[in-house]
Design an enzyme around this catalytic site. Structure first.
Site, PDB file in Angstrom:
ATOM      1  N   ARG A 133       0.673  -1.380   0.098  1.00 31.19           N
ATOM      2  CA  ARG A 133      -0.015   0.051   0.124  1.00 31.19           C
ATOM      3  C   ARG A 133       0.829   1.158  -0.199  1.00 31.19           C
ATOM      4  O   ARG A 133       0.541   2.284  -0.775  1.00 31.19           O
ATOM      5  CB  ARG A 133      -0.949   0.076   1.431  1.00 31.19           C
ATOM      6  CG  ARG A 133      -2.180  -0.797   1.026  1.00 31.19           C
ATOM      7  CD  ARG A 133      -3.173  -0.762   2.042  1.00 31.19           C
ATOM      8  NE  ARG A 133      -4.289  -1.602   1.784  1.00 31.19           N
ATOM      9  CZ  ARG A 133      -5.126  -1.794   2.741  1.00 31.19           C
ATOM     10  NH1 ARG A 133      -5.310  -1.110   3.942  1.00 31.19           N
ATOM     11  NH2 ARG A 133      -6.377  -2.514   2.238  1.00 31.19           N
ATOM     12  N   GLY A 157      -8.180  -9.019   0.392  1.00 34.63           N
ATOM     13  CA  GLY A 157      -6.944  -9.215   1.182  1.00 34.63           C
ATOM     14  C   GLY A 157      -6.367 -10.813   0.782  1.00 34.63           C
ATOM     15  O   GLY A 157      -5.309 -10.909   0.516  1.00 34.63           O
ATOM     16  N   GLY A 201     -11.882  -4.950   1.946  1.00 33.52           N
ATOM     17  CA  GLY A 201     -13.364  -4.603   1.854  1.00 33.52           C
ATOM     18  C   GLY A 201     -14.007  -3.664   0.916  1.00 33.52           C
ATOM     19  O   GLY A 201     -15.178  -3.837   0.416  1.00 33.52           O
ATOM     20  N   LYS A 211     -17.186 -18.847   2.538  1.00 34.75           N
ATOM     21  CA  LYS A 211     -18.595 -19.109   2.738  1.00 34.75           C
ATOM     22  C   LYS A 211     -19.265 -18.356   1.706  1.00 34.75           C
ATOM     23  O   LYS A 211     -18.974 -17.177   1.576  1.00 34.75           O
ATOM     24  CB  LYS A 211     -18.694 -18.634   4.055  1.00 34.75           C
ATOM     25  CG  LYS A 211     -18.194 -19.672   5.258  1.00 34.75           C
ATOM     26  CD  LYS A 211     -18.573 -18.897   6.595  1.00 34.75           C
ATOM     27  CE  LYS A 211     -18.314 -20.196   7.631  1.00 34.75           C
ATOM     28  NZ  LYS A 211     -18.700 -19.637   8.931  1.00 34.75           N
TER      29      LYS A 211
HETATM   30  C1  3PG Z   1      -8.493  -2.220   4.833  1.00 30.39           C
HETATM   31  O1  3PG Z   1      -7.711  -2.436   5.599  1.00 30.39           O
HETATM   32  O2  3PG Z   1      -9.384  -2.770   4.196  1.00 30.39           O
HETATM   33  C2  3PG Z   1      -8.951  -0.588   5.062  1.00 30.39           C
HETATM   34  O3  3PG Z   1      -7.796   0.244   5.583  1.00 30.39           O
HETATM   35  C3  3PG Z   1     -10.029  -0.346   5.885  1.00 30.39           C
HETATM   36  O4  3PG Z   1      -9.970  -0.719   7.441  1.00 30.39           O
HETATM   37  P1  3PG Z   1     -11.380  -0.842   8.147  1.00 30.39           P
HETATM   38  O5  3PG Z   1     -11.985  -2.206   7.944  1.00 30.39           O
HETATM   39  O6  3PG Z   1     -10.607  -1.017   9.573  1.00 30.39           O
HETATM   40  O7  3PG Z   1     -12.167   0.227   8.119  1.00 30.39           O
HETATM   41 MG    MG Z   2      -8.442   1.518   4.419  1.00 27.38          MG
END
Ligand code: 3PG
Ligand code: MG
Length: 397
Positions: free
Chosen positions: A37, A355, A378, A198
């Protein structure tokens, strides 16, 4: 033409730029363990600094929930960022108030300052207008380069855009362009590859994808739920039997909408999920009662590889098997390599994110040979679900 403004649309010289970055990086033993990142953010910082901006970098780190949790300080991340940039990076022990104001006032044109974790203040996640105002007071202009945090409507991703002229940074731009190419107006045929444990967590994703892609390949634990719902005996595999009706509904809707669902034809099985477990490859309808499915089989992987050679666009989220534990990484690695090869031959646009997915592609050693690998977890998922991301919407208005 994009609906948002970028670094091409203003002159940063002499301006205080509040740059929302995502410095939420993995740590191990107090040190940054994955620099991806930071490396992907670097071009935006370098460009702003080289064009004479005072760059104030704001971010969250972990989930301290409004408290000053020392392990969630951004100070070590700021050091790593400085090493990656090859430039001096200052650090302010608070992201608002006197400490931040003074540090910002002393910053020369072209200087770079990292502000302490915004989530040390409850106002960040609450999107509190007073906190947003305090952030905005530091700067003349706001740039958001944190696509991976854009699914959060927080003060530093959303609230602040009402108070400062707002622009997308280069990484934000790249993420949005890649996603638009992959799913907005993609070249067809489009294949989505979705894996993971899942379906319960990926229902919205599956629902959106079947209305947008031509083929949807399902792997990982979630494939077992579909197989079981179709009457296949999956032995003692991970399986959400209570989701059978939902799975059949998804299959029906896909069929009606002309989206082909591709499930494994053969699988890797073992009596237990453990490294070095005794494995066998069997046809998907021949899983013994005392065995569990832990990966797609070589036949399934070869089938997907052949498909990839015919596709124009690939969207990938989620591994095909329990890739963290060899030998159950075989299916994921084989499909990843086939996708990378098709990309490099020039026929395929390949976009991956999430991720686990990024970890799997790094494990397979193919990330650099994909067209685009998102930095988002996310946020990538929510985007694939067809949801509007507040941090992106805020840049458009
Ligand atoms: C992540 O790592 O996916 C983002 O930085 C968001 O982090 P968070 O889910 O704690 O808001
Ligand atoms: Mg983030």
């Amino acid at each position: 033409m994009s609906a948002y403004r970028t670094l091409d649309d203003f002159d940063p010289k002499g301006k205080r730029v509040l740059l929302r970055a995502d410095l939420n990086v993995p740590m191990a033993g107090g040190a940054v363990s994955d620099r991806t990142r930071l490396e992907r953010l670097a071009p935006t910082i370098t460009e702003l600094a080289d064009r004479g901006a005072k760059v104030l970098v704001a971010s969250h780190f972990g989930r301290p929930k409004g408290a000053r949790v020392p392990e969630m300080s951004l100070e070590p991340v700021a050091k790593e960022l400085g090493a990656i940039l090859g430039r001096e990076v200052e650090f302010a022990p608070d992201c608002i108030g006197d400490a931040a104001m003074n540090a910002s006032a002393n910053l020369p044109d072209g200087g770079i300052l990292v502000l302490e974790n915004a989530r040390y203040h409850a106002g960040e996640e609450a999107n509190d207008p007073t906190f947003a105002r305090a952030l905005a007071d530091l700067a003349d202009v706001y740039v958001n380069d944190a696509f991976s945090a854009a699914h959060r409507a927080h003060a530093s991703t959303e609230g602040v855009t009402y108070l400062l002229p707002s622009y997308a940074g280069r990484l934000m731009q790249a993420e949005l362009e890649a996603l638009a190419d992959a799913l907005g107006a993609p070249e067809r045929p489009v294949l989505a590859v979705v894996g993971g444990a899942k379906i319960a967590t990926k229902l919205d994703l599956l629902g959106n994808l079947i209305s947008r892609v031509d083929h949807l390949a399902i792997g990982g634990g979630m494939a077992n739920t579909f197989l079981a719902a179709m009457g296949v005996d999956v032995g003692k595999s991970l399986c959400e039997h209570e989701m059978a009706e939902t799975a059949r509904e998804i299959l029906k809707r896909a069929d009606e909408g002309g989206c082909e669902i591709i499930l494994p034809s053969d699988v890797v099985i073992a009596p237990e999920f453990a490294e070095g477990a005794h494995t066998r490859v069997v046809p998907v309808d021949a899983v013994p009662d005392d065995q569990m499915i832990l990966d797609i089989g070589p036949g399934s992987a070869a089938g997907l590889a052949a498909r990839l050679a015919e596709m124009r666009t690939l969207v990938w989220n989620g591994p095909m098997g329990a890739f963290e534990v060899p030998p159950f990484d075989g299916g994921t690695v084989a499909v990843a390599q086939a996708a990378a090869d098709a990309t490099q031959r020039g026929g395929l646009l390949s976009v991956a994110g999430g991720g686990d997915t990024v970890a799997a592609l790094n494990h397979a050693g193919v990330s650099a040979r994909f067209s685009y690998v998102s930095t988002a977890g996310g946020a990538f998922l929510e985007w694939l679900e067809g949801k509007a991301l507040p941090g992106v919407v805020a840049l458009e208005s």
